[in-house]
Design a protein around this motif. Sequence first.
Motif, short mmCIF file in Angstrom:
data_model
loop_
_atom_site.label_atom_id
_atom_site.label_comp_id
_atom_site.label_asym_id
_atom_site.label_seq_id
_atom_site.Cartn_x
_atom_site.Cartn_y
_atom_site.Cartn_z
N SER A 39 17.98 -18.17 33.05
CA SER A 39 19.04 -17.53 32.28
C SER A 39 20.02 -16.82 33.20
CB SER A 39 18.44 -16.54 31.28
OG SER A 39 17.81 -15.46 31.98
N GLU A 40 21.18 -16.50 32.68
CA GLU A 40 22.20 -15.82 33.50
C GLU A 40 21.74 -14.44 33.94
OE1 GLU A 40 25.94 -15.68 31.57
OE2 GLU A 40 26.33 -17.83 31.72
N ARG A 41 20.87 -13.82 33.16
CA ARG A 41 20.44 -12.45 33.50
C ARG A 41 19.65 -12.40 34.80
NH1 ARG A 41 17.56 -10.68 28.05
NH2 ARG A 41 16.88 -12.86 28.26
N VAL A 42 18.84 -13.43 35.05
CA VAL A 42 18.05 -13.46 36.29
C VAL A 42 18.41 -14.67 37.14
CG1 VAL A 42 16.13 -12.18 35.29
CG2 VAL A 42 16.16 -14.68 35.14
N TRP A 78 34.33 -7.15 37.05
CA TRP A 78 33.47 -7.75 36.03
C TRP A 78 34.14 -8.94 35.34
CZ3 TRP A 78 28.44 -6.80 35.08
CH2 TRP A 78 27.88 -7.31 33.91
N LYS A 79 35.37 -8.75 34.91
CA LYS A 79 36.06 -9.83 34.20
C LYS A 79 36.38 -10.99 35.13
CE LYS A 79 40.01 -10.71 31.16
NZ LYS A 79 41.23 -10.11 30.52
N ALA A 80 36.76 -10.67 36.36
CA ALA A 80 37.10 -11.74 37.31
C ALA A 80 35.89 -12.59 37.66
CB ALA A 80 37.70 -11.14 38.58
N MET A 81 34.69 -12.03 37.51
CA MET A 81 33.47 -12.76 37.86
C MET A 81 32.84 -13.45 36.66
SD MET A 81 31.68 -10.05 40.49
CE MET A 81 30.37 -11.19 40.96
N SER A 82 33.63 -13.74 35.66
CA SER A 82 33.11 -14.39 34.46
C SER A 82 33.58 -15.83 34.32
CB SER A 82 33.54 -13.60 33.21
OG SER A 82 34.96 -13.61 33.08
N ARG A 83 34.26 -16.35 35.33
CA ARG A 83 34.90 -17.66 35.19
C ARG A 83 33.90 -18.80 35.25
NH1 ARG A 83 40.31 -17.42 35.65
NH2 ARG A 83 40.42 -19.61 36.23
N GLU A 85 29.53 -20.09 35.76
CA GLU A 85 28.15 -19.67 35.55
C GLU A 85 27.59 -19.02 36.81
OE1 GLU A 85 23.87 -21.49 33.99
OE2 GLU A 85 25.47 -22.84 34.67
N THR A 86 27.93 -19.55 37.97
CA THR A 86 27.46 -18.96 39.23
C THR A 86 27.98 -17.54 39.39
OG1 THR A 86 27.34 -21.12 40.32
CG2 THR A 86 27.49 -19.18 41.74
N HIS A 87 29.26 -17.33 39.09
CA HIS A 87 29.82 -15.98 39.19
C HIS A 87 29.15 -15.03 38.21
CE1 HIS A 87 33.80 -17.65 41.03
NE2 HIS A 87 32.84 -17.52 41.92
N ARG A 88 28.87 -15.50 37.01
CA ARG A 88 28.24 -14.63 36.01
C ARG A 88 26.81 -14.27 36.44
NH1 ARG A 88 31.03 -18.26 32.58
NH2 ARG A 88 29.14 -19.51 32.25
N ARG A 89 26.12 -15.23 37.06
CA ARG A 89 24.77 -14.93 37.54
C ARG A 89 24.79 -13.90 38.65
NH1 ARG A 89 21.69 -20.80 37.95
NH2 ARG A 89 21.24 -21.04 35.71
N ILE A 107 38.58 -25.04 35.02
CA ILE A 107 38.81 -23.78 34.31
C ILE A 107 40.28 -23.41 34.44
CG2 ILE A 107 38.18 -21.35 34.16
CD1 ILE A 107 35.54 -22.08 35.46
N PRO A 108 41.03 -23.34 33.35
CA PRO A 108 42.47 -23.04 33.45
C PRO A 108 42.72 -21.60 33.85
CG PRO A 108 41.79 -23.11 31.16
CD PRO A 108 40.60 -23.53 31.97
#
Length: 593
Positions: A288-291, A344-349, A351-355, A589-590
């Motif tokens: 999961s993205e959390r871990v 935080w927002k910039a790192m949501s583009r 799945e790797t960034h969100r992890r 990702i646009p």
Amino acid sequence: MSILQLKKASLIGLTENKMHTLDKLQKLGLMHIIPLQELSSQRIEEDEEVNPELLKRSLQYLLSCPNKRRQVTQEKQFNLKKVISAVEKNHSERLSLLEERDFLEKRIKDLEPWGDFVLPDLNDLNQQRFWFYLVPNFKMKEVEALSLPWTVVHQGNRNSYLVVVSPEEPAANLLPVARTHTGYIPISQLREKLEEAEIALEATEAEREALTRWTYLLQRSIASTADASLLSEVANQSLDFDEVFALQGWLAERDLDQLQMFAEQQGLVLLTEDPEDEELPPTYMDNSERVGGGQEVVSFFQTPGYRSWDPSRVVFFSFVSFFAIIMSDAGYSLILGGIIAYYWKAMSRTETHRRLRAMGAALAGAGFIWGVMVGGYFGASAPLPFLGSLKVLDVNDFDTMMTLSICIGAAHLILGNLMMAWVRRKSTQALSSVGWALAVFVALLGWIFGFSNLYWGVFAAGLVMVLLFSGEKTNVSLATLVAGLLALTNLTKIFGDVLSYLRLFALGLASASLALTFNQLAADVGAALPGIGLLLQVLILIIGHLLNFVLTVVSGVIHGLRLNLIEFYNWSLADEGYPFQPFAKQEVIPWTT
């Protein structure tokens, strides 16, 4: 464990529908293709009018632009060839203008001491010429003996700007330095050219910014080119039998229903089978993205084998814990949390960034909790009595912190050996890993509570298990004993690996001590220099704690990863695999500026 079980899937269809079927399969993105034959020279024809390298260079040029326009997502007005041509032209003009501006700025800077002058016509000077020299002041005595007419037009702290009048260039041995080339264009004209170049450069930058509106569509063009290349490669890896073709690949068991539905829709025959014991399927880790940040770390260093186990979760929690202990300051953790929140927002583009974002948040949170537990607040005491009451450990308590670090290291390596035993559960070698875990556990208890005969006996039993079951053969033989003796040489290694976890205490203590040192230094300067001392005190605090923060973060990352990826990996992972790479189309990702 989070390594997904795979099936070997074979698809059989009509050759006339092959490319259409593969395109649909690529959109589905579920299979890791197994080549059934070597790649041939056949390729999908590419648009000869568009150079793929030029396309990538143009996109990179636009992505490096600091300001970007709103993205165009519809292709109605998009002409790829014209856009690339415009970007390439803008790139070339910008480079030329930058070179011209830099040259003019340097030329003006060099000519300013000489002043704004225009070289007169030779007839006006009776065929005499001006020769310019930049002479160090300490060498001016050598110039005084010069018989030719000369004068100093400007003198600085280090150099004198000398003009010599002569119909021919003076001999090299007459002056102590070589001649300076000033050119014939006056500085006023150079300044005019510089202004023109800067205006033209601003216009070029504005045009570049305008062209950034095509970034998303250029990304799609690159993605479509890569997708077409991958499609062509997979088409060449399939096996053709006249009117039918066959394609084979690995598939996660959970996706089997989707592939079955796809095969029915496309009129394909689907055959599935389990991997053979001698086969080595790719490793498909699913977290999961959390871990999932632990999976990114694991994938970067070493992909575990398919039949091994996924250490992502263990690496995630242990790395977070190690980082917090090394930081040992709630204040620094709040700064780290603020940085994560800002991006935080910039790192949501992706799945790797969100992890990685989730891991960063965990690092800040764990660091704050541990910082409160050890009472670290920028090297000072707790700002609130309530926070002070939550202090349960002292980083300056050497005995307690060393014991805690050793216990953490022993527990980490015991877990690693137990996981290795689980991986080897079908082999007697699993007992060797259990023996190591037992030996480390008993040695830890003996170190804490004192060794007794029982502890020594259990410790010896663990080593006997290592001796007897480290070899691949199950029967007791000379080869088995040799393998066991070689394995026992790792006794000093595992002892050193456990002690290696003392770096957690050492680095945490160093971070806290350095913060305290900066606080004391700032206080001493403030007390010794009334007035300006306050300013110096603030500067020392800001610069000192900023430096300590950077060093602490770097140490936490490097040594936190080292303990996981070297000490822990040595005892928990034996086989290295290769990652599952689905046959899928690239995601674009646009931009949303």
